[in-house]
Every structure is written in C-alpha cells, then in structure tokens.
Write a protein that holds these residues in place. Structure first.
Motif, short mmCIF file in Angstrom:
data_model
loop_
_atom_site.label_atom_id
_atom_site.label_comp_id
_atom_site.label_asym_id
_atom_site.label_seq_id
_atom_site.Cartn_x
_atom_site.Cartn_y
_atom_site.Cartn_z
N SER A 153 38.54 35.33 40.82
CA SER A 153 37.22 34.87 40.36
C SER A 153 36.11 35.77 40.89
O SER A 153 35.21 36.18 40.14
N GLY A 172 32.38 32.19 34.34
CA GLY A 172 33.53 31.82 35.16
C GLY A 172 33.11 31.19 36.47
O GLY A 172 33.63 30.14 36.87
N GLN A 173 32.16 31.83 37.15
CA GLN A 173 31.65 31.26 38.40
C GLN A 173 30.92 29.95 38.15
O GLN A 173 31.03 29.01 38.94
N GLY A 209 37.74 28.53 37.77
CA GLY A 209 36.94 29.74 37.60
C GLY A 209 37.79 30.96 37.28
O GLY A 209 37.49 31.73 36.36
N ALA A 210 38.89 31.13 38.03
CA ALA A 210 39.79 32.26 37.76
C ALA A 210 40.45 32.11 36.39
O ALA A 210 40.63 33.10 35.67
#
Length: 456
Positions: A153, A172-173, A209-210
């Motif tokens: 991430s 994503g974050q 997130g990842a």
C-alpha cells in the motif's frame, strides 16, 4: 491513452494547475494516513486510560518501520519510473514496477517473521514498562499480520503518481484508512477490545488498501506491471531503485528509531510524560504528514522534467512548490497553535499527561512551519536521482543531528531538552537541504545527455 495524456501534461500546461492536480490527491492521501494514525490514539483515549495511550505511543514507531521499508520501493521506484517515462523507456518502467511489487512481498514477510521472533527484545528496546508491556505486545503481534500489505500500500500509493494517476494513487490509501477509522470505534469501544481492537482495525484497513492497488493492476488499467515474469535482475533495476529508495527510507526509519530513543529516555520521567510526548508528536504530524504528501506529489513532475531535460520547467515547478509549501505549513502550524488545547484534550484527560503534552507540543511546533520547504527540497533531490545528497539529508535530520542532540540537550536541560532536540535538528537540516539542492541542480544541468543517470 489516459496515461499518455497525463504524462504529456507533465511537460506542458500551467504550473499552478499541474502542481495542485498532482499534489492535492497526495496531500489528501497523507491526510488520511494522519487521521488513521490519530484515530487509534483518539479512540484509545476515549477509554480514559492513559496507560493504553502510552502503550500505543510505544508501539507506533515500531509499526512505522514497516511503512519506512515500503518507502524504499515506493520513493525509489517512483524516482526511477518517472525519469524513465520522461526518457520514453516504458518497458524499463514496467520492470521497475514489478520489482517493487515483489520486493514488498518478500521484505514484508521477512519483517513480520522477525518482529514475531524478537518481540520481547523489541519491547525492551522501546522502553515498555510493566504497565505497558502486555498492551504494546498484543498490539504489535496483531499488526504484524499485515506486514506485506503495509509495504504494498505504501509503495504503490507513490508509484501510481509516476504515471500520472494521482487520483487512483490516493484512493487506495483513502479506502484502507477510512475503513480503519470506521472500525476503530466499533472494535475499541463497541466490542470493548481496547488496544487489540485498534490493531485488528489496522490490519483490515491495510489489507483493503493493498487490495485496491492489486485490483487496479489486474484489471490492466496501468502502463506499468506487477507480474512476476516482468521482474528482471538485469539493467540495474534493483540497484537503481535501492540507491534512491534506501536513503529516502532512512529518513522514515530514523524517525521511528529516534522516536524509540525518545520513548526510552522519556520513560524515565514516568508513563504520563510518555503519553504526553506521544500526543505532542501527533500534533506536529498534522503539518508534517500533509507536507510529506505535497513533496511526494510534486516528485514525479520534477523527475519527469529531469528525464526529459526540461530544466526551465523543472525550476518553475520547484519554485512554485516551495512557495506553496511554505505558505501551507505556516497556516497549518498557526492552526495547531490556536487549537492546541482542544486537540490535546481529544486524546488525554489525565491532567499530568495533558500538561506534559501541552508543553512538549508548543516546543515542537516552533519549527513546523519549515516542514513544507524541507520535504519539497528532499523530494527534488530524489527526483534527480541524487543518491549521495539524499543519503546525507536522510541521515542528518532524524539521525546524525537529532539523536546526538537528544542526549546533549537532555543532559543540559532535562526533559525539555529531549523535546528541543527536534527543532534544532529541523533548522540545521533545512539549511543543509538548501545547499545540497542548489549544488545538485547545477551539477545535473551541466551533465551531458549521454552520461546522465543516477548521480552520486
């Protein structure tokens, strides 16, 4: 096609619009990281147990080591990829991206195993007391489950910006951290899991997130790659990433190490002082994290200009970014000063811990208005591939200057000296950054095209 159009925008268009378009998503992403970091402490603080707040303060720098290793691949990869795209070397950029992906998987797995095996020694090192030991241990044992996902991430939230996808880099974050913030009150207060609930929320948030970034690549939306078959041991892919990524990571790693040193020294003054410094550091994170995002947002723009040798445009982007960074960090610092009592009260109710936090935060905020300029200069060095200069900066602020200052100032003025060491390191390191950035830029502009690359 969208990626090609975004990259073409790096070389043309108004500087003001370009910088804001790339920096604002990066700052928003780091703001979410900040909120995510504050959320654990905030909701743990709602238990009205300052010992749990102290335990989170002890565990946080250990967890941040995972993020700092993700920076090796994220910042190193972004620097190499942005310059490669500026030079038109798209296949090489794919190799770099794939190397970063699998480097994160391997490094994250090894780190998780290491922390589990040596947890007792680590807790002793960070200054855990009999009251905080078990709490910090339970938090870290759970958080280590997400090791590889934290690295992925943190890495690809940077790398996607190198191909002009600043919005997707932010998402994503945003998703992972937002989920963590939603789960924190449910698991800490609703289920009554306290510090273990904070750790579980952190694990779930990092996996999500990842997962967003992995899904983005699997859908074929990127000109880059995460496929194992694209990983190459040739073409100096590994060394090109590490020569920039390791110095960049050292800044984050030393920040964690120095915080561990501070916690160890501060624990001699009691758990309330430890809780106070933990909260005071989070106050300065408000300015620091946003400014880190600004620096990371403009780095791909500067790196592209370096690769394409657009030096006039490089200087325009850098000048505007520095002015914007200074104004932003000044406003944020002033806002923190004006709202300091309210911010600290959100985390601490114990009067002794509150008094420590208030005193320590006022000291730390004395130089936080310089954060924006420092991080833009640091990222400009990384964008140029200036390995040696980046290493010097990374070693200096949180290491060579800060750690000796901790011991010297503590010996001279006691507990306040531990806190004043950071402002001293801030002033000296920004002077060093200005000198290194000016000399490195002149050196790069004199280099002929055929010999340009990563400079020492």
């Amino acid at each position: 096609m969208d990626q090609k159009r975004d990259l073409e925008g790096f070389a043309s268009g108004p500087v003001f619009t370009l910088v804001l378009r790339n920096a604002i998503p990066a700052m928003a992403a780091m703001l979410m990281v900040l909120i995510y970091n504050l959320a654990d402490t905030f909701f743990i603080g709602q238990t009205h147990d300052a010992i749990q707040v102290a335990a989170v303060s002890l565990a946080t720098p250990v967890f941040l080591i995972f993020m700092s290793v993700g920076t090796v691949f994220g910042i190193g990869g972004t620097s190499v990829i942005s310059r490669a795209l500026g030079e038109g070397r798209k296949e090489y950029a794919k190799k770099v991206s794939a190397f970063c992906m699998w480097g994160c998987v391997i490094a994250g797995s090894v780190m998780s195993l290491f922390f589990w095996l040596f947890m007792e020694q680590i807790l002793g090192l960070v200054g855990a007391t009999p009251d905080t030991w078990e709490l910090a241990e339970s938090y870290l044992n759970l958080v280590c489950l997400s090791g590889p996902f934290v690295l992925i991430s943190n890495c690809f939230s940077n790398i996607l910006r190198a191909e002009g996808q600043s919005g997707k880099a932010m998402m994503g974050q945003l998703l992972g951290n937002l989920l963590n913030i939603i789960l924190d009150p449910i698991m800490i207060l609703g289920f009554g899991w306290n510090i273990a609930g904070a750790a579980i929320a952190t694990v779930i948030g990092n996996i999500v997130g990842a997962g967003y970034y992995l899904l983005y690549f699997w859908r074929g939306k990127s000109m880059l790659s995460i496929r194992l078959k694209d990983v190459s041991r040739n073409d100096k892919v590994c060394s090109s990433v590490l020569v920039i990524g390791v110095p960049a990571s050292l800044g984050s790693l030393l920040m964690s190490v120095s915080q561990i040193v501070v916690n160890g020294q501060m624990s001699a003054y009691g758990d309330m002082a430890l809780a106070g410094i933990g909260v005071a550091m989070k106050v300065t994170m408000i300015t620091g994290m946003v400014c880190i995002g600004l620096g990371q947002g403009v780095q791909p723009l500067l790196g592209y200009c370096v690769g394409a040798r657009l030096w006039e445009r490089y200087q325009k982007i850098l000048k505007f970014s520095l002015l914007f960074a200074f104004a932003l960090s000044t406003v944020l610092t002033l806002a923190c000063y004006l709202c300091l009592d309210q911010i600290i009260h959100a985390f601490l109710t114990d009067q002794n811990a509150f008094a420590y936090a208030l005193r320590f935060a006022r000291i730390l905020l004395s130089t936080s208005f310089l954060f924006g300029v420092f991080y833009v200069l640091t990222n400009s060095l990384q964008a140029m591939g200036a390995a040696k200069a980046s290493l010097i900066i990374s070693l200096s602020r949180q290491g060579l200057i800060y750690i000796p200052a901790l011991f010297l100032l503590q010996a001279a003025v006691g507990v306040n000296g531990l806190v004043w060491a950071q402002p001293l390191a801030d002033v000296l390191s920004i002077i060093l950054a200005v000198i290194l950035c000016a000399t490195t830029t002149k050196q790069m502009m004199r280099k002929p095209i055929e010999t340009e690359g990563t400079i020492s």
